[in-house]
Every structure is written in structure tokens, then in C-alpha cells.
Design a protein around this motif. Structure first.
Motif, PDB file in Angstrom:
ATOM      1  N   TYR A   1       8.567  31.791 -50.623  1.00  0.00           N
ATOM      2  CA  TYR A   1       9.925  31.413 -50.242  1.00  0.00           C
ATOM      3  C   TYR A   1      10.332  30.107 -50.928  1.00  0.00           C
ATOM      4  O   TYR A   1      11.478  29.949 -51.337  1.00  0.00           O
ATOM      5  CB  TYR A   1      10.060  31.252 -48.730  1.00  0.00           C
ATOM      6  CG  TYR A   1       9.792  32.508 -47.930  1.00  0.00           C
ATOM      7  CD1 TYR A   1       9.833  33.770 -48.509  1.00  0.00           C
ATOM      8  CD2 TYR A   1       9.492  32.430 -46.583  1.00  0.00           C
ATOM      9  CE1 TYR A   1       9.591  34.904 -47.766  1.00  0.00           C
ATOM     10  CE2 TYR A   1       9.247  33.562 -45.836  1.00  0.00           C
ATOM     11  CZ  TYR A   1       9.290  34.806 -46.433  1.00  0.00           C
ATOM     12  OH  TYR A   1       9.042  35.931 -45.689  1.00  0.00           O
ATOM     13  N   GLU A   2       9.394  29.213 -51.058  1.00  0.00           N
ATOM     14  CA  GLU A   2       9.674  27.959 -51.773  1.00  0.00           C
ATOM     15  C   GLU A   2       9.958  28.247 -53.250  1.00  0.00           C
ATOM     16  O   GLU A   2      10.922  27.715 -53.813  1.00  0.00           O
ATOM     17  CB  GLU A   2       8.504  26.997 -51.631  1.00  0.00           C
ATOM     18  CG  GLU A   2       8.753  25.655 -52.286  1.00  0.00           C
ATOM     19  CD  GLU A   2       7.564  24.714 -52.192  1.00  0.00           C
ATOM     20  OE1 GLU A   2       7.624  23.665 -52.840  1.00  0.00           O
ATOM     21  OE2 GLU A   2       6.579  25.018 -51.476  1.00  0.00           O
ATOM     22  N   GLU A   3       9.157  29.102 -53.863  1.00  0.00           N
ATOM     23  CA  GLU A   3       9.388  29.477 -55.270  1.00  0.00           C
ATOM     24  C   GLU A   3      10.753  30.121 -55.454  1.00  0.00           C
ATOM     25  O   GLU A   3      11.390  29.945 -56.500  1.00  0.00           O
ATOM     26  CB  GLU A   3       8.315  30.468 -55.746  1.00  0.00           C
ATOM     27  CG  GLU A   3       6.951  29.875 -55.919  1.00  0.00           C
ATOM     28  CD  GLU A   3       5.898  30.950 -56.190  1.00  0.00           C
ATOM     29  OE1 GLU A   3       6.279  32.114 -56.488  1.00  0.00           O
ATOM     30  OE2 GLU A   3       4.703  30.638 -56.070  1.00  0.00           O
TER      31      GLU A   3
ATOM     32  N   THR B   1      18.012  40.905 -50.355  1.00  0.00           N
ATOM     33  CA  THR B   1      17.106  40.373 -51.363  1.00  0.00           C
ATOM     34  C   THR B   1      17.047  38.854 -51.241  1.00  0.00           C
ATOM     35  O   THR B   1      17.923  38.235 -50.622  1.00  0.00           O
ATOM     36  CB  THR B   1      17.582  40.729 -52.778  1.00  0.00           C
ATOM     37  OG1 THR B   1      18.831  40.063 -53.023  1.00  0.00           O
ATOM     38  CG2 THR B   1      17.746  42.235 -52.957  1.00  0.00           C
ATOM     39  N   THR B   2      16.040  38.259 -51.849  1.00  0.00           N
ATOM     40  CA  THR B   2      15.951  36.795 -51.815  1.00  0.00           C
ATOM     41  C   THR B   2      17.153  36.173 -52.516  1.00  0.00           C
ATOM     42  O   THR B   2      17.601  35.093 -52.129  1.00  0.00           O
ATOM     43  CB  THR B   2      14.644  36.290 -52.447  1.00  0.00           C
ATOM     44  OG1 THR B   2      14.524  36.788 -53.774  1.00  0.00           O
ATOM     45  CG2 THR B   2      13.439  36.695 -51.619  1.00  0.00           C
ATOM     46  N   GLU B   3      17.701  36.854 -53.509  1.00  0.00           N
ATOM     47  CA  GLU B   3      18.894  36.344 -54.194  1.00  0.00           C
ATOM     48  C   GLU B   3      20.078  36.263 -53.225  1.00  0.00           C
ATOM     49  O   GLU B   3      20.812  35.262 -53.200  1.00  0.00           O
ATOM     50  CB  GLU B   3      19.235  37.246 -55.376  1.00  0.00           C
ATOM     51  CG  GLU B   3      20.441  36.793 -56.161  1.00  0.00           C
ATOM     52  CD  GLU B   3      20.776  37.735 -57.314  1.00  0.00           C
ATOM     53  OE1 GLU B   3      21.625  37.337 -58.121  1.00  0.00           O
ATOM     54  OE2 GLU B   3      20.212  38.844 -57.407  1.00  0.00           O
ATOM     55  N   MET B   4      20.268  37.301 -52.421  1.00  0.00           N
ATOM     56  CA  MET B   4      21.358  37.294 -51.445  1.00  0.00           C
ATOM     57  C   MET B   4      21.112  36.236 -50.374  1.00  0.00           C
ATOM     58  O   MET B   4      22.035  35.527 -49.967  1.00  0.00           O
ATOM     59  CB  MET B   4      21.493  38.665 -50.790  1.00  0.00           C
ATOM     60  CG  MET B   4      22.100  39.717 -51.681  1.00  0.00           C
ATOM     61  SD  MET B   4      22.361  41.243 -50.754  1.00  0.00           S
ATOM     62  CE  MET B   4      21.047  42.236 -51.419  1.00  0.00           C
ATOM     63  N   ILE B   5      19.873  36.154 -49.931  1.00  0.00           N
ATOM     64  CA  ILE B   5      19.541  35.176 -48.890  1.00  0.00           C
ATOM     65  C   ILE B   5      19.779  33.757 -49.404  1.00  0.00           C
ATOM     66  O   ILE B   5      20.328  32.921 -48.688  1.00  0.00           O
ATOM     67  CB  ILE B   5      18.090  35.366 -48.408  1.00  0.00           C
ATOM     68  CG1 ILE B   5      17.947  36.724 -47.718  1.00  0.00           C
ATOM     69  CG2 ILE B   5      17.674  34.233 -47.471  1.00  0.00           C
ATOM     70  CD1 ILE B   5      16.519  37.137 -47.437  1.00  0.00           C
ATOM     71  N   ARG B   6      19.388  33.503 -50.623  1.00  0.00           N
ATOM     72  CA  ARG B   6      19.601  32.180 -51.220  1.00  0.00           C
ATOM     73  C   ARG B   6      21.088  31.821 -51.216  1.00  0.00           C
ATOM     74  O   ARG B   6      21.467  30.678 -50.983  1.00  0.00           O
ATOM     75  CB  ARG B   6      19.036  32.141 -52.641  1.00  0.00           C
ATOM     76  CG  ARG B   6      19.061  30.799 -53.281  1.00  0.00           C
ATOM     77  CD  ARG B   6      18.319  30.731 -54.627  1.00  0.00           C
ATOM     78  NE  ARG B   6      18.382  31.916 -55.456  1.00  0.00           N
ATOM     79  CZ  ARG B   6      17.411  32.838 -55.582  1.00  0.00           C
ATOM     80  NH1 ARG B   6      16.276  32.713 -54.915  1.00  0.00           N
ATOM     81  NH2 ARG B   6      17.572  33.887 -56.362  1.00  0.00           N
TER      82      ARG B   6
END
Length: 133
Positions: free
Chosen positions: A20-22, A58-63
């Protein structure tokens, strides 16, 4: 708190917390010794990240939306911060969710019809009431 403490409090393995940090979802401070130090709010952040990942984002959306989450059920994203790219990502995800819902509803209806056709009682014997609050 250290990464092990955050892992214990959230039930998320340290390996995933590092991921998650990455992915720029968590932002721990680093001590002089290089150890990660997480604020208390990281517990809520990790829980929200898990919930959003579990829902298929996705992590992109969450970001894109994580800075605007004010709680597990509310997103406060000022209109001026919603970029066309983020809007397109969210609209695409909504379409995928709806497609899954439609597929699940079709499968439910087919299974119900099958049970009704093969059971003398119309399949009612195995229907259980929905769990209450």
C-alpha cells in the motif's frame, strides 16, 4: 505505531502494508533508524483501503479518492477535484458492478426457476428468510 502494530490492529499482513505504501496509499513517517511510523489514523485508512479493494476498486482508483473519504460510507470529493480521468475510472467501475449485479440476478432467477421446476413444493423448502439486523 510501527508496521507490526498496524498489522495486528488491522489484520492486514505487513507485506500488504508495504505494498500500500508502494502504491502511494499509505504515507508513514520514517525514523532515523529507517523504521516506519504510522499515525493512529492509519488504522482507519487501512480499513478503508481493504473495504475499497474488496469492493473491486483498483489501487489507482483508491489513490484518487482516498484523500476525500470522511468515513466508511461517505466520500466528500469536491467537484473541482474530480478530474475527467477519475470520473471515467469511477464510471467504468460502476458499469462493472452493475454488470456483476445483473449476472448474479440472472443466475439467482435461473436457480430459483430450476428448483421450482424439480421440487414438488416449488423449491420453497430450502428458502430461508433473510438475516435480520
Amino acid at each position: 505505531m510501527k508496521i507490526g502494530d498496524l498489522s495486528r490492529r488491522t489484520g492486514v499482513p505487513t507485506r500488504l502494508l508495504r505494498y500500500y505504501e508502494e502504491q502511494d496509499l499509505l504515507h508513514p513517517d520514517r525514523g532515523a533508524n529507517g523504521y516506519r511510523s504510522y499515525p493512529e489514523a492509519a488504522v482507519r485508512d487501512v480499513q478503508q483501503i481493504r473495504g475499497l479493494l474488496d469492493s473491486g476498486l483498483t489501487t489507482e482508483m483508491i489513490r484518487a479518492i482516498l484523500p476525500y473519504l470522511s468515513g466508511p460510507e461517505e466520500i466528500v470529493l469536491p467537484a473541482e477535484h474530480l478530474t475527467p480521468r477519475t470520473a471515467a475510472l469511477l464510471e467504468g467501475h460502476i458499469d462493472r458492478i452493475q454488470a456483476r449485479i445483473d449476472c448474479l440476478a440472472r443466475n439467482r432467477d435461473r436457480l430459483s426457476a430450476y428448483l421450482a421446476a424439480v421440487r414438488p413444493d416449488g423449491g420453497a423448502a430450502d428458502r430461508r428468510p433473510a438475516a435480520g439486523p
